[in-house]
Design an enzyme around this catalytic site. Sequence first.
Site, PDB file in Angstrom:
ATOM      1  N   LYS A  22       0.847  -1.210   0.000  1.00 42.04           N
ATOM      2  CA  LYS A  22       0.000   0.000   0.000  1.00 42.04           C
ATOM      3  C   LYS A  22       0.874   1.248   0.000  1.00 42.04           C
ATOM      4  O   LYS A  22       0.677   2.166  -0.788  1.00 42.04           O
ATOM      5  CB  LYS A  22      -0.909  -0.007   1.232  1.00 42.04           C
ATOM      6  N   ASN A  23       1.861   1.258   0.895  1.00 35.62           N
ATOM      7  CA  ASN A  23       2.633   2.493   1.088  1.00 35.62           C
ATOM      8  C   ASN A  23       3.620   2.763  -0.047  1.00 35.62           C
ATOM      9  O   ASN A  23       4.201   3.844  -0.118  1.00 35.62           O
ATOM     10  CB  ASN A  23       3.344   2.466   2.444  1.00 35.62           C
ATOM     11  N   CYS A 116      -4.341  12.843  13.328  1.00 34.88           N
ATOM     12  CA  CYS A 116      -5.133  11.613  13.252  1.00 34.88           C
ATOM     13  C   CYS A 116      -4.895  10.827  14.526  1.00 34.88           C
ATOM     14  O   CYS A 116      -4.170  11.279  15.412  1.00 34.88           O
ATOM     15  CB  CYS A 116      -4.786  10.814  12.009  1.00 34.88           C
ATOM     16  N   ARG A 121       0.977  14.543  13.507  1.00 38.28           N
ATOM     17  CA  ARG A 121       1.445  14.335  12.135  1.00 38.28           C
ATOM     18  C   ARG A 121       1.460  15.617  11.301  1.00 38.28           C
ATOM     19  O   ARG A 121       0.741  15.754  10.304  1.00 38.28           O
ATOM     20  CB  ARG A 121       0.630  13.237  11.445  1.00 38.28           C
ATOM     21  N   ASP A 305       4.952   0.414  12.111  1.00 39.81           N
ATOM     22  CA  ASP A 305       3.709  -0.193  11.608  1.00 39.81           C
ATOM     23  C   ASP A 305       3.529  -1.645  12.060  1.00 39.81           C
ATOM     24  O   ASP A 305       2.522  -2.276  11.736  1.00 39.81           O
ATOM     25  CB  ASP A 305       3.658  -0.122  10.068  1.00 39.81           C
ATOM     26  N   ARG A 397      -8.447  -0.246   4.835  1.00 39.44           N
ATOM     27  CA  ARG A 397      -7.512   0.695   4.212  1.00 39.44           C
ATOM     28  C   ARG A 397      -6.192   0.017   3.875  1.00 39.44           C
ATOM     29  O   ARG A 397      -5.459   0.480   3.016  1.00 39.44           O
ATOM     30  CB  ARG A 397      -7.225   1.861   5.168  1.00 39.44           C
TER      31      ARG A 397
HETATM   32  C1  EPZ Z   1       4.488   6.751   6.316  1.00 38.47           C
HETATM   33  O1  EPZ Z   1       3.744   7.822   6.873  1.00 38.47           O
HETATM   34  C2  EPZ Z   1       3.529   5.586   6.220  1.00 38.47           C
HETATM   35  N1  EPZ Z   1       2.399   5.966   5.375  1.00 38.47           N
HETATM   36  C3  EPZ Z   1       3.047   5.198   7.608  1.00 38.47           C
HETATM   37  O2  EPZ Z   1       2.237   4.055   7.497  1.00 38.47           O
HETATM   38  C4  EPZ Z   1       4.271   4.851   8.475  1.00 38.47           C
HETATM   39  O3  EPZ Z   1       3.843   4.599   9.791  1.00 38.47           O
HETATM   40  C5  EPZ Z   1       5.258   6.022   8.481  1.00 38.47           C
HETATM   41  O4  EPZ Z   1       5.604   6.383   7.115  1.00 38.47           O
HETATM   42  C6  EPZ Z   1       6.540   5.717   9.223  1.00 38.47           C
HETATM   43  O5  EPZ Z   1       7.155   4.584   8.686  1.00 38.47           O
HETATM   44  C7  EPZ Z   1       2.530   5.921   4.055  1.00 38.47           C
HETATM   45  O6  EPZ Z   1       3.567   5.575   3.503  1.00 38.47           O
HETATM   46  C8  EPZ Z   1       1.328   6.265   3.252  1.00 38.47           C
HETATM   47  P1  EPZ Z   1       6.593  10.153   8.339  1.00 38.47           P
HETATM   48  P2  EPZ Z   1       4.316   9.310   6.864  1.00 38.47           P
HETATM   49  O7  EPZ Z   1       6.463  11.427   7.560  1.00 38.47           O
HETATM   50  O8  EPZ Z   1       5.022   9.537   5.580  1.00 38.47           O
HETATM   51  C9  EPZ Z   1       6.653  13.326  11.934  1.00 38.47           C
HETATM   52  C10 EPZ Z   1       0.377   2.692   7.996  1.00 38.47           C
HETATM   53  O9  EPZ Z   1      -0.128   2.171   9.019  1.00 38.47           O
HETATM   54  N2  EPZ Z   1       6.603  14.372  10.868  1.00 38.47           N
HETATM   55  O10 EPZ Z   1       7.842   9.366   8.194  1.00 38.47           O
HETATM   56  O11 EPZ Z   1       3.204  10.208   7.231  1.00 38.47           O
HETATM   57  C11 EPZ Z   1       5.316  12.605  12.039  1.00 38.47           C
HETATM   58  O12 EPZ Z   1       4.399  13.338  12.811  1.00 38.47           O
HETATM   59  C12 EPZ Z   1       0.891   4.105   8.017  1.00 38.47           C
HETATM   60  O13 EPZ Z   1       0.465   2.088   6.910  1.00 38.47           O
HETATM   61  C13 EPZ Z   1       6.717  15.703  11.203  1.00 38.47           C
HETATM   62  O14 EPZ Z   1       6.881  16.064  12.376  1.00 38.47           O
HETATM   63  O15 EPZ Z   1       5.345   9.207   8.049  1.00 38.47           O
HETATM   64  C14 EPZ Z   1       5.722  11.295  12.649  1.00 38.47           C
HETATM   65  O16 EPZ Z   1       5.830  11.427  14.033  1.00 38.47           O
HETATM   66  C15 EPZ Z   1       0.579   4.871   9.224  1.00 38.47           C
HETATM   67  N3  EPZ Z   1       6.633  16.647  10.210  1.00 38.47           N
HETATM   68  C16 EPZ Z   1       7.106  11.042  12.057  1.00 38.47           C
HETATM   69  O17 EPZ Z   1       7.561  12.316  11.580  1.00 38.47           O
HETATM   70  C17 EPZ Z   1       6.458  16.293   8.898  1.00 38.47           C
HETATM   71  O18 EPZ Z   1       6.406  17.194   8.038  1.00 38.47           O
HETATM   72  C18 EPZ Z   1       7.139  10.047  10.914  1.00 38.47           C
HETATM   73  O19 EPZ Z   1       6.325  10.489   9.855  1.00 38.47           O
HETATM   74  C19 EPZ Z   1       6.363  14.931   8.560  1.00 38.47           C
HETATM   75  C20 EPZ Z   1       6.429  13.975   9.568  1.00 38.47           C
END
Ligand code: EPZ
Length: 419
Positions: A22-23, A116, A121, A305, A397
């Site tokens: 998915k991701n 969320c 996030r 995850d 999802r």
């Molecule tokens: C991706 O989310 C995945 N989603 C998530 O999978 C996964 O948990 C996550 O990466 C971490 O591996 C998709 O690929 C669609 P991040 P993403 O930006 O890109 C903080 C699932 O269950 N952050 O690496 O949103 C954020 O709040 C999902 O399949 C900021 O502070 O993750 C978090 O604490 C859920 N500012 C951390 O970084 C930003 O601008 C990691 O987020 C961006 C992120």
Amino acid sequence: MDKIIIKGAKPLRGTVKISGSKNSGLPILFAALLTDEPSIIENVPRLADINTTVSFMNFIGKKTVQKGSKVFTYQSKHYGHVAPYDLVRKMRASVLIMGPLIARLKRVDVSLPGGCAIGARPVDIHLDAFKKLGAQISVEGGYVKMTAPGGLKGTDINFRFASVGATENVMLAAVLAKGTTKIINAAKEPEIEDLADVLNKMGADVKGAGTKLIVIKGVEKLKGFKHSVIPDRIEAATYLLASAITKGEITLQNVCPPHLRAVIDKLKKSGLSIGERGNEIAAKWTKELKPINISTAVYPGFPTDVQAQWTALMCLLKGKSKVCENVFENRFLHIAELQRFGANTAIDGKCVNIDGVKEFSGAPVMVSDLRAGAALVLAGLAAKGKTVISRIYHLDRGYEMLEKKFKKLGADIRRVKSA
Ligand code: EPZ
């Protein structure tokens, strides 16, 4: 709303085919916006988030159709530049529309996704990066409005955190920027490498994906592509944990074992017998497993995850363990639900202390987010008696044909419609 009903405490046995990721599929679909030519994406799971993305692409002006596990995108001429709240609120990954649209249209308005269940996030890392690339950004009426009248210009971008989404968004924009962009402290997840493969097939010049430094030389134009999405490592990990928690024997097909190294290593340490051959992994429960601590981290660390599913398993192993969540600030909503099965857990800051219990008894529980839902399914499969899981739209999802796959492994699991 549908519910899942499980009658548990049966060892699962058999073979399961893992779906496409998915991701990985989501950013690759958005990459198709970078060209007017048609593209074909294979091994795409049939999931609610993919449906949302397909609708989104059509809304923007790129005709996109999913047929089975293939997605076809067609010739396009004009795109709209507005990503409305109704689409973005359904799926946070919608913010990945920013990269392709700012690159192609030099403007994009995207509704801010908001927080969320698993945390605030924010998207500050994405926006700071676009600013560095030359975009002007304002926030009005809940929308991020971004323009780059002179086009984007490559530059060095140093992430304060290796965000997966921000790395993808910058890649999706920088491939069409003038000059060279360096992403320093980039995310190294396999999904990033898969996206880089696609972009390079389209004629982009992306080097270093899978390492901390990604170097992108902008090109004028990109072409259509054909690509098969990598296997879903999180779905795979969930089925490995299913064999551990039900004391069963499951062979996973269509997986990429190196992507699961952190989870496989911890499961082996716990005592699960695991063999790897090509794109298959065979897991067999042969003896009582030992509790093992985990601490989530960016790839190649233990994936956030899989934290909830791991916690479910630890709750049933004799002895104490600790699970720490370092990626998201609020990813423990499954803990209170696991307690309903009889788990003995206590949250302590960003960790959970677990004292294993002998067995779970089935209970009515509610899903708060996708992976919390997976943990509840695993708990239900291990529990004695009947478990009723509600709010399963979260599971839809991210897990393709969940009941069908578990049923094939011998689980007593069914979906019921309820008012
Ligand atoms: C991706 O989310 C995945 N989603 C998530 O999978 C996964 O948990 C996550 O990466 C971490 O591996 C998709 O690929 C669609 P991040 P993403 O930006 O890109 C903080 C699932 O269950 N952050 O690496 O949103 C954020 O709040 C999902 O399949 C900021 O502070 O993750 C978090 O604490 C859920 N500012 C951390 O970084 C930003 O601008 C990691 O987020 C961006 C992120």
